[in-house]
Design a protein around this motif. Structure first.
Motif, PDB file in Angstrom:
ATOM      1  N   LEU A 126       0.828  -1.205   0.000  1.00 29.31           N
ATOM      2  CA  LEU A 126       0.000   0.000   0.000  1.00 29.31           C
ATOM      3  C   LEU A 126       0.869   1.264   0.000  1.00 29.31           C
ATOM      4  CD1 LEU A 126      -2.862  -0.997   2.486  1.00 29.31           C
ATOM      5  CD2 LEU A 126      -2.781  -1.214  -0.012  1.00 29.31           C
ATOM      6  N   ALA A 127       2.096   1.142  -0.504  1.00 32.90           N
ATOM      7  CA  ALA A 127       3.008   2.287  -0.503  1.00 32.90           C
ATOM      8  C   ALA A 127       2.463   3.459  -1.303  1.00 32.90           C
ATOM      9  CB  ALA A 127       4.371   1.861  -1.055  1.00 32.90           C
ATOM     10  N   ALA A 128       1.709   3.174  -2.364  1.00 25.40           N
ATOM     11  CA  ALA A 128       1.181   4.252  -3.215  1.00 25.40           C
ATOM     12  C   ALA A 128      -0.198   4.737  -2.783  1.00 25.40           C
ATOM     13  CB  ALA A 128       1.115   3.770  -4.665  1.00 25.40           C
ATOM     14  N   THR A 129      -0.771   4.109  -1.761  1.00 19.39           N
ATOM     15  CA  THR A 129      -2.132   4.444  -1.355  1.00 19.39           C
ATOM     16  C   THR A 129      -2.188   5.822  -0.706  1.00 19.39           C
ATOM     17  OG1 THR A 129      -2.718   2.126  -1.063  1.00 19.39           O
ATOM     18  CG2 THR A 129      -4.085   3.741   0.069  1.00 19.39           C
ATOM     19  N   GLN A 130      -3.168   6.622  -1.138  1.00 23.53           N
ATOM     20  CA  GLN A 130      -3.373   7.947  -0.563  1.00 23.53           C
ATOM     21  C   GLN A 130      -4.758   8.114   0.053  1.00 23.53           C
ATOM     22  OE1 GLN A 130      -1.709  11.403  -2.613  1.00 23.53           O
ATOM     23  NE2 GLN A 130      -1.155  10.085  -4.325  1.00 23.53           N
ATOM     24  N   THR A 131      -5.722   7.334  -0.418  1.00 27.57           N
ATOM     25  CA  THR A 131      -7.091   7.519   0.058  1.00 27.57           C
ATOM     26  C   THR A 131      -7.811   6.186   0.200  1.00 27.57           C
ATOM     27  OG1 THR A 131      -7.630   7.969  -2.262  1.00 27.57           O
ATOM     28  CG2 THR A 131      -7.529   9.866  -0.785  1.00 27.57           C
ATOM     29  N   LEU A 132      -8.710   6.135   1.179  1.00 27.20           N
ATOM     30  CA  LEU A 132      -9.636   5.023   1.347  1.00 27.20           C
ATOM     31  C   LEU A 132     -11.044   5.547   1.088  1.00 27.20           C
ATOM     32  CD1 LEU A 132     -10.603   2.206   2.388  1.00 27.20           C
ATOM     33  CD2 LEU A 132     -10.597   3.222   4.685  1.00 27.20           C
ATOM     34  N   PHE A 133     -11.777   4.851   0.205  1.00 30.12           N
ATOM     35  CA  PHE A 133     -13.167   5.199  -0.063  1.00 30.12           C
ATOM     36  C   PHE A 133     -14.053   4.101   0.532  1.00 30.12           C
ATOM     37  CE2 PHE A 133     -10.799   7.490  -3.225  1.00 30.12           C
ATOM     38  CZ  PHE A 133     -11.487   8.680  -3.392  1.00 30.12           C
ATOM     39  N   ILE A 134     -14.969   4.487   1.418  1.00 37.09           N
ATOM     40  CA  ILE A 134     -15.900   3.549   2.031  1.00 37.09           C
ATOM     41  C   ILE A 134     -17.277   3.799   1.432  1.00 37.09           C
ATOM     42  CG2 ILE A 134     -16.891   2.699   4.182  1.00 37.09           C
ATOM     43  CD1 ILE A 134     -14.490   3.873   5.648  1.00 37.09           C
ATOM     44  N   ARG A 135     -17.924   2.743   0.999  1.00 35.63           N
ATOM     45  CA  ARG A 135     -19.203   2.875   0.308  1.00 35.63           C
ATOM     46  C   ARG A 135     -20.217   1.920   0.928  1.00 35.63           C
ATOM     47  NH1 ARG A 135     -20.883   0.242  -4.955  1.00 35.63           N
ATOM     48  NH2 ARG A 135     -22.410   1.601  -5.958  1.00 35.63           N
ATOM     49  N   ALA A 136     -21.379   2.446   1.277  1.00 31.81           N
ATOM     50  CA  ALA A 136     -22.487   1.639   1.778  1.00 31.81           C
ATOM     51  C   ALA A 136     -23.640   1.782   0.793  1.00 31.81           C
ATOM     52  CB  ALA A 136     -22.915   2.110   3.164  1.00 31.81           C
ATOM     53  N   VAL A 137     -24.087   0.670   0.223  1.00 32.86           N
ATOM     54  CA  VAL A 137     -25.084   0.716  -0.847  1.00 32.86           C
ATOM     55  C   VAL A 137     -26.330  -0.068  -0.426  1.00 32.86           C
ATOM     56  CG1 VAL A 137     -25.577   0.196  -3.262  1.00 32.86           C
ATOM     57  CG2 VAL A 137     -23.266   0.833  -2.572  1.00 32.86           C
ATOM     58  N   ALA A 138     -27.492   0.533  -0.636  1.00 35.67           N
ATOM     59  CA  ALA A 138     -28.760  -0.158  -0.445  1.00 35.67           C
ATOM     60  C   ALA A 138     -29.600   0.124  -1.673  1.00 35.67           C
ATOM     61  CB  ALA A 138     -29.459   0.336   0.808  1.00 35.67           C
ATOM     62  N   ARG A 139     -29.737  -0.864  -2.514  1.00 36.42           N
ATOM     63  CA  ARG A 139     -30.499  -0.665  -3.739  1.00 36.42           C
ATOM     64  C   ARG A 139     -31.944  -1.069  -3.533  1.00 36.42           C
ATOM     65  NH1 ARG A 139     -25.573  -2.556  -7.663  1.00 36.42           N
ATOM     66  NH2 ARG A 139     -24.346  -0.669  -7.371  1.00 36.42           N
ATOM     67  N   SER A 140     -32.766  -0.907  -4.544  1.00 35.13           N
ATOM     68  CA  SER A 140     -34.215  -0.998  -4.429  1.00 35.13           C
ATOM     69  C   SER A 140     -34.692  -2.247  -3.693  1.00 35.13           C
ATOM     70  CB  SER A 140     -34.826  -0.985  -5.828  1.00 35.13           C
ATOM     71  OG  SER A 140     -34.346  -2.088  -6.570  1.00 35.13           O
ATOM     72  N   GLY A 141     -35.956  -2.254  -3.326  1.00 36.80           N
ATOM     73  CA  GLY A 141     -36.524  -3.378  -2.607  1.00 36.80           C
ATOM     74  C   GLY A 141     -36.534  -3.165  -1.109  1.00 36.80           C
ATOM     75  N   GLY A 142     -36.317  -1.926  -0.667  1.00 33.85           N
ATOM     76  CA  GLY A 142     -36.364  -1.619   0.749  1.00 33.85           C
ATOM     77  C   GLY A 142     -35.135  -2.037   1.524  1.00 33.85           C
ATOM     78  N   ALA A 143     -34.070  -2.384   0.814  1.00 35.36           N
ATOM     79  CA  ALA A 143     -32.856  -2.813   1.501  1.00 35.36           C
ATOM     80  C   ALA A 143     -32.178  -1.636   2.191  1.00 35.36           C
ATOM     81  CB  ALA A 143     -31.892  -3.449   0.500  1.00 35.36           C
ATOM     82  N   ASP A 144     -31.429  -1.928   3.247  1.00 31.93           N
ATOM     83  CA  ASP A 144     -30.753  -0.883   4.000  1.00 31.93           C
ATOM     84  C   ASP A 144     -29.373  -1.389   4.407  1.00 31.93           C
ATOM     85  OD1 ASP A 144     -30.746   1.708   5.481  1.00 31.93           O
ATOM     86  OD2 ASP A 144     -30.547   0.378   7.199  1.00 31.93           O
ATOM     87  N   THR A 145     -28.380  -0.509   4.355  1.00 32.16           N
ATOM     88  CA  THR A 145     -27.012  -0.862   4.726  1.00 32.16           C
ATOM     89  C   THR A 145     -26.427   0.249   5.580  1.00 32.16           C
ATOM     90  OG1 THR A 145     -26.714  -2.048   2.639  1.00 32.16           O
ATOM     91  CG2 THR A 145     -24.730  -1.488   3.857  1.00 32.16           C
ATOM     92  N   THR A 146     -25.859  -0.108   6.721  1.00 32.91           N
ATOM     93  CA  THR A 146     -25.272   0.883   7.619  1.00 32.91           C
ATOM     94  C   THR A 146     -23.918   0.389   8.114  1.00 32.91           C
ATOM     95  OG1 THR A 146     -27.469   1.575   8.383  1.00 32.91           O
ATOM     96  CG2 THR A 146     -25.586   2.225   9.724  1.00 32.91           C
ATOM     97  N   ILE A 147     -22.913   1.273   8.057  1.00 34.71           N
ATOM     98  CA  ILE A 147     -21.590   1.011   8.625  1.00 34.71           C
ATOM     99  C   ILE A 147     -21.420   2.002   9.776  1.00 34.71           C
ATOM    100  CG2 ILE A 147     -19.142   0.716   8.157  1.00 34.71           C
ATOM    101  CD1 ILE A 147     -19.800   0.701   5.189  1.00 34.71           C
ATOM    102  N   ALA A 148     -21.324   1.492  10.996  1.00 36.10           N
ATOM    103  CA  ALA A 148     -21.332   2.371  12.172  1.00 36.10           C
ATOM    104  C   ALA A 148     -20.191   2.015  13.113  1.00 36.10           C
ATOM    105  CB  ALA A 148     -22.674   2.254  12.898  1.00 36.10           C
TER     106      ALA A 148
END
Length: 243
Positions: A126-148
C-alpha cells in the motif's frame, strides 16, 4: 528587540512544526459519487485493493452472500461464501463487527457472525495508497445498509448509511503503508435477488485529494511566521558582524 526576535522565531517554529506533524485522518462525504469515482479511477487503474461484503450477485448467482478481498470487486483474490445462511438474507439487519487490518504486507478483512472473525487475506503493498473510499449501498426493494462505530487506529470516523445514490466516505491524510486497523459494525437488510443488492466496499486507492484553498487567517499566520524567520536571520547576521 532581542526578546521580540526570539518570540517571533519561536512562533515561526511552532507554525512550521504544526504543518509537519501527522494529523488525524480527514473524512469527506461525497454524495452521488459513483459516476465521478468511475471516471477518476477508470476500472482498477487507481485501486491497490478492494474489500467488499455483498448480499447478492457478484458475477456468480443472485442467491449468494459473500465477502471478498483483492485488486477489484469483479475478480476478488479470496472469497468467503455464506449463501444459504440466515434465511436468505445476509444478516437481516443485525449489526455485526468487522475489521479491515493491514500489517505492512497483508490486508485482512473479516466479519464476526458470533463465532469469531472469519477472514480473507490479500498480500499487497500500500506504498502508493493515498485515500480510502468507504461505500455503503442499499439498492431498491427496501434494503438498507449501515456502517457504524467506525474507528481507524483509534480515530473515530462518521457513520455511513447507504442508499441508492452510491455515497462515499473518503478518508485521507493517513499513512496507509504502515500497520493500521479499521473496525466497526455492518448491518444489512434485504434478501438477495434482482433489485436488492445491499453491499459495502472499502477501496484503497492512489487517488490524491485536491489541496484545500488556504483560509485568510492561515495565510496571515504563515506570513507572520516567515517574517519572523527573516527577522531572526537578520538579527543573527548582525550579531555575527558585531562579534
Amino acid at each position: 528587540m532581542l526578546d521580540m526576535t526570539r518570540l517571533l522565531a519561536a512562533l515561526a517554529g511552532a507554525v512550521l512544526a504544526a504543518g509537519a506533524a501527522q494529523a488525524a485522518p480527514v473524512t469527506t462525504l461525497l454524495a452521488n459519487y459513483d459516476t465521478t469515482f468511475s471516471t477518476l479511477c477508470n476500472g482498477v487503474a487507481c485501486e491497490q485493493a478492494v474489500a467488499e461484503a455483498r448480499n447478492g450477485d457478484n458475477g456468480r448467482t443472485a442467491a449468494q452472500a459473500e465477502w471478498n478481498i483483492g485488486p477489484n470487486t469483479s475478480a476478488p483474490t479470496a472469497t468467503v461464501n455464506i449463501s444459504g445462511l440466515t434465511g436468505g438474507g445476509l444478516w437481516n439487519g443485525t449489526a455485526l463487527p468487522f475489521r479491515l487490518a493491514y500489517d505492512g504486507s497483508d490486508l485482512r478483512f473479516g466479519i464476526d457472525r458470533g463465532s469469531g472473525f472469519q477472514d480473507v487475506t490479500y498480500t499487497v503493498s500500500l506504498a502508493a495508497t493515498q485515500t480510502l473510499f468507504i461505500r455503503a449501498v442499499a439498492r431498491s426493494g427496501g434494503a438498507d445498509t449501515t456502517i457504524a462505530g467506525l474507528a481507524l487506529s483509534g480515530n473515530a470516523l462518521p457513520t455511513l448509511a447507504g442508499d441508492s445514490g452510491g455515497d462515499y466516505l473518503r478518508v485521507s491524510n493517513f499513512t496507509w503503508s504502515s500497520a493500521w486497523n479499521l473496525t466497526g459494525t455492518i448491518a444489512m437488510t434485504g434478501g438477495p435477488g434482482a433489485g436488492a443488492v445491499p453491499s459495502v466496499q472499502f477501496k484503497l486507492t492512489n487517488l490524491a485529494v485536491p489541496p484545500p484553498v488556504p483560509e485568510p487567517a492561515g495565510i496571515a499566520l504563515l506570513g507572520l511566521g516567515l517574517a519572523a524567520l527573516g527577522v531572526a536571520r537578520r538579527g543573527s547576521a548582525a550579531s555575527a558582524r558585531a562579534g
